[in-house]
Design a protein around this motif. Structure first.
Motif, short mmCIF file in Angstrom:
data_model
loop_
_atom_site.label_atom_id
_atom_site.label_comp_id
_atom_site.label_asym_id
_atom_site.label_seq_id
_atom_site.Cartn_x
_atom_site.Cartn_y
_atom_site.Cartn_z
N LEU A 51 39.25 40.55 49.66
CA LEU A 51 39.39 41.54 48.59
C LEU A 51 40.75 41.41 47.90
O LEU A 51 40.85 41.58 46.69
CB LEU A 51 39.25 42.96 49.15
CG LEU A 51 37.87 43.35 49.63
CD1 LEU A 51 37.92 44.70 50.33
CD2 LEU A 51 36.89 43.39 48.46
N THR A 86 41.28 39.60 39.64
CA THR A 86 40.71 40.54 38.66
C THR A 86 41.82 41.17 37.83
O THR A 86 41.71 41.27 36.61
CB THR A 86 39.91 41.65 39.38
OG1 THR A 86 38.90 41.04 40.18
CG2 THR A 86 39.26 42.60 38.39
N SER A 129 30.35 34.81 34.02
CA SER A 129 31.79 34.87 33.76
C SER A 129 32.55 34.93 35.08
O SER A 129 31.98 35.21 36.13
CB SER A 129 32.11 36.12 32.94
OG SER A 129 31.87 37.27 33.71
N LEU A 130 33.84 34.66 35.00
CA LEU A 130 34.70 34.78 36.18
C LEU A 130 34.68 36.22 36.68
O LEU A 130 34.63 36.48 37.88
CB LEU A 130 36.13 34.35 35.82
CG LEU A 130 37.15 34.44 36.94
CD1 LEU A 130 36.75 33.60 38.14
CD2 LEU A 130 38.53 34.02 36.44
N ALA A 131 34.70 37.17 35.72
CA ALA A 131 34.66 38.58 36.10
C ALA A 131 33.41 38.88 36.92
O ALA A 131 33.46 39.60 37.92
CB ALA A 131 34.69 39.46 34.85
N ASP A 149 38.31 32.71 31.68
CA ASP A 149 37.05 32.01 31.97
C ASP A 149 37.19 30.50 31.90
O ASP A 149 36.33 29.77 32.40
CB ASP A 149 35.94 32.50 31.03
CG ASP A 149 35.20 33.70 31.64
OD1 ASP A 149 35.57 34.11 32.74
OD2 ASP A 149 34.27 34.20 30.99
N THR A 200 31.74 39.17 44.37
CA THR A 200 32.44 39.00 45.65
C THR A 200 32.79 40.37 46.23
O THR A 200 32.56 40.64 47.42
CB THR A 200 33.73 38.18 45.44
OG1 THR A 200 33.40 36.96 44.80
CG2 THR A 200 34.44 37.91 46.76
N VAL A 201 33.33 41.24 45.37
CA VAL A 201 33.74 42.57 45.83
C VAL A 201 32.52 43.36 46.30
O VAL A 201 32.55 44.02 47.35
CB VAL A 201 34.52 43.31 44.72
CG1 VAL A 201 34.80 44.75 45.12
CG2 VAL A 201 35.83 42.59 44.43
N LEU A 260 31.73 36.77 38.83
CA LEU A 260 31.88 36.18 40.17
C LEU A 260 32.80 37.03 41.04
O LEU A 260 32.53 37.25 42.22
CB LEU A 260 32.41 34.74 40.05
CG LEU A 260 31.48 33.78 39.31
CD1 LEU A 260 32.15 32.42 39.13
CD2 LEU A 260 30.17 33.62 40.07
N LEU A 261 33.89 37.52 40.44
CA LEU A 261 34.83 38.36 41.21
C LEU A 261 34.15 39.68 41.60
O LEU A 261 34.25 40.12 42.74
CB LEU A 261 36.08 38.64 40.38
CG LEU A 261 36.98 37.43 40.14
CD1 LEU A 261 38.04 37.75 39.09
CD2 LEU A 261 37.64 36.98 41.44
N LEU A 306 36.48 28.30 34.89
CA LEU A 306 35.14 27.85 35.28
C LEU A 306 34.82 26.46 34.73
O LEU A 306 33.88 25.81 35.20
CB LEU A 306 34.09 28.86 34.82
CG LEU A 306 34.25 30.27 35.42
CD1 LEU A 306 33.21 31.21 34.84
CD2 LEU A 306 34.14 30.23 36.93
N LEU A 360 42.91 39.05 34.99
CA LEU A 360 41.90 38.56 34.04
C LEU A 360 42.33 38.82 32.60
O LEU A 360 42.82 39.89 32.27
CB LEU A 360 40.55 39.26 34.27
CG LEU A 360 39.67 38.79 35.42
CD1 LEU A 360 38.38 39.59 35.43
CD2 LEU A 360 39.35 37.31 35.28
#
Lengths: 355, 355
Positions: free
Chosen positions: B185, B192, A329-331, B200, A337-338, A333-334, B203, B195
């Motif tokens: 960040l 984030t 999910s995008l969440a 999604d 990253t964090v 990936l974010l 993607l 969201l």
């Protein structure tokens, strides 16, 4: 039952925290054999190398744990009792500790540092972490009256913060401002990576649920930090002896758990009823992960352990994309990253005081 | 039409980037009047104070912008044409710049730094940012063939990264390692915080959509950084003169837009058809925000602008909880945490080179 639903998840999530009941040592692998020569206060390049090896081992073992669990779920639900599996893990770690010790005795002879006999002064505090975990695991049965499973997964990330705070307070080790920032990011990043449409449930958690989650995080953080303190108190003491005494309490507590929870089932169907090839693999993996945690406690610290298991969580998801065609999910990936930035900041933050 | 759907959002989101078409100056407020005395290279405490005041003004104006938009939506859809509103904003900013200049002339007399007359050498580059934005806004019509509205909101956070990279390349200003980490960040945190269950979608964006989103982010980042370069090239030049020349192109471009898009409507129904009290408030707010952006460009930089508008986005959501009983999501709380840590890291990161 909610508890049962998250239990599979628990098995590997907790391993990293429950290591206290399950810390064990071995010197079977080359990394660990060499570990024996760098007892306690060993410094410099070789100590850094050892630290890296045990951290890498913990990361890989923890991430493969989760994959084994997904695999075992795909293969259908397993019928074995969780208490006998936990007992087997503890017993296996005790055996591995003993095997490593025998090897050491044969090579280097019995010394003060590697003899199995111990004093009450040394071993008296060893059951404390195990008791803390038992209390935490009991609370786990009750928290589901207030919190549902997805919310519980989110709340468990409080462990990251509690470990950091207790590490600072109990072990009196300082983290730099940047490392504290990195720690907050690690918690936020891990939580973000786990976000799913039901995660918002956590915001409806009643105050009792929050209190219990915080107490559980403190118990588990305290147990982890306390174990580090026990192990590091005697830097020159052989890690396998320390682990043997830690794990023997794990064996005892799990034996009690079998008698209380699954006595009838074990008596009627047998101890190993429902064990499959995957069950054996999982037990082996748990035992080895426990050993890796123990090594990280001895040669690194709880902060490294938290980073290692967090990165393992992300690795698992990435590997699952290939193995089980999971979709990221995008969440996720974010969050990744964090977490990555957090790891980076933790490493550059460490350099500040040396300047 | 997808474009129309996000246009309201655009109005305020873009303001912060579109400021280039709309940069304007005024010295009506005390902050700005005092700004006149700290021309260009002014250093030290007073310059730091001025920087803080303009940054705070930008943050508050930007966050109240979004609230005005929500308010106007609640009050029912508005019937005015967006092109005439944009024109009014530009024209108002031009007028405010002139008013401020007249005041300065009366007080301090006409000098080389505050005379309105200019050379082609000075003003020749002023339309460039406006042209860049026009191209970006045109692309905006086409990107919706590949990207839906929620995905577009997410992709717009690429602006943060593009601004950082172009700031480094074009203005040749260095950010510390920690500040770069903080910038990544900021982007992750803002995304984030935004969201939602449809995020999604991003993607599934096809490669053409990604390319266009990246080009748009580069165009808008370039326009912002270029404007800063133009304004800072002549540090002692009066900001109101600089803004007058920047905005006059905004007026011209928007006049062309009215003729192309809404000529019939304006001729039949009148220029101010459908304007309400809220419309007037929004135009005023946009004009003042434009002025604040201009001040931030003169006395701070694009990095500060990006942080300011990001924090404004979070402030808006928090205020909306009270005003419109919005519910904050867990993703929003996590994103806000990450953005807060980013702001903190940016500020402590700045101190490093001074040590």
């Amino acid at each position: 039952m909610e508890y049962r639903r998250v239990k599979d998840q628990e098995i590997y999530d907790d391993l990293s925290q429950k290591d206290v009941e399950s810390l064990s040592g071995r010197t079977l692998s080359s990394a660990n054999t060499s570990g024996l020569s760098y007892t306690g206060g060993a410094k410099g390049k070789s100590s850094w190398k050892l630290k890296s090896v045990v951290t890498l081992a913990l990361t890989l073992l923890t991430s493969s744990q989760a994959i084994l669990i997904v695999w075992s779920k795909r293969a259908g639900k397993y019928e074995y009792s969780v208490t006998t599996a936990n007992f087997s893990v503890e017993a296996l770690k005790c055996l591995l500790s003993l095997a490593a010790l025998v090897r050491t005795w044969n090579r280097h002879g019995v010394t003060d540092d590697n003899r199995l006999t111990t004093s009450f002064d040394e071993v008296g505090v060893y059951p404390i972490p195990a008791v803390l975990y038992m209390v935490k695991n009991l609370l786990q049965y009750y928290i589901f009256a207030y919190v549902d499973a997805p919310a519980y997964q989110i709340l468990k990330n409080l462990n990251i913060i509690s470990t950091g705070v207790l590490y600072r307070i109990i072990l009196k080790k300082k983290l730099s401002e940047i490392q504290w920032a990195a720690f907050v990011l690690l918690c936020a990043g891990c939580t973000t990576a786990q976000l799913n449409p039901s995660s918002d449930h956590v915001l409806q958690t009643p105050i009792q649920g929050w209190m219990m989650a915080i107490v559980m995080a403190l118990l588990s953080g305290f147990a982890g930090v306390y174990t580090e303190a026990i192990i590091k108190k005697r830097p020159s003491r052989n890690i396998n002896v320390q682990n043997f005494w830690l794990y023997i309490f794990g064996v005892i507590f799990n034996l009690v758990a079998i008698c209380v929870q699954d006595y009838d089932a074990v008596m009627n169907k047998g101890f190993f009823h429902g064990y499959s090839f995957i069950t054996v693999l999982m037990i082996l993996n748990h035992a080895l992960s426990g050993i890796a945690v123990s090594m990280v406690m001895k040669y690194a610290d709880n902060i490294v352990k938290v980073y290692s298991t967090s990165v393992a969580m992300l690795l698992t998801a990435v590997v699952s994309v290939f193995l089980f065609s999971f979709r990221l999910s995008l969440a996720f990936l974010l969050g990744s990253t964090v977490v990555s930035v957090s790891v980076y900041l933790h490493s550059i933050g460490k350099l500040q005081p040396q300047k």
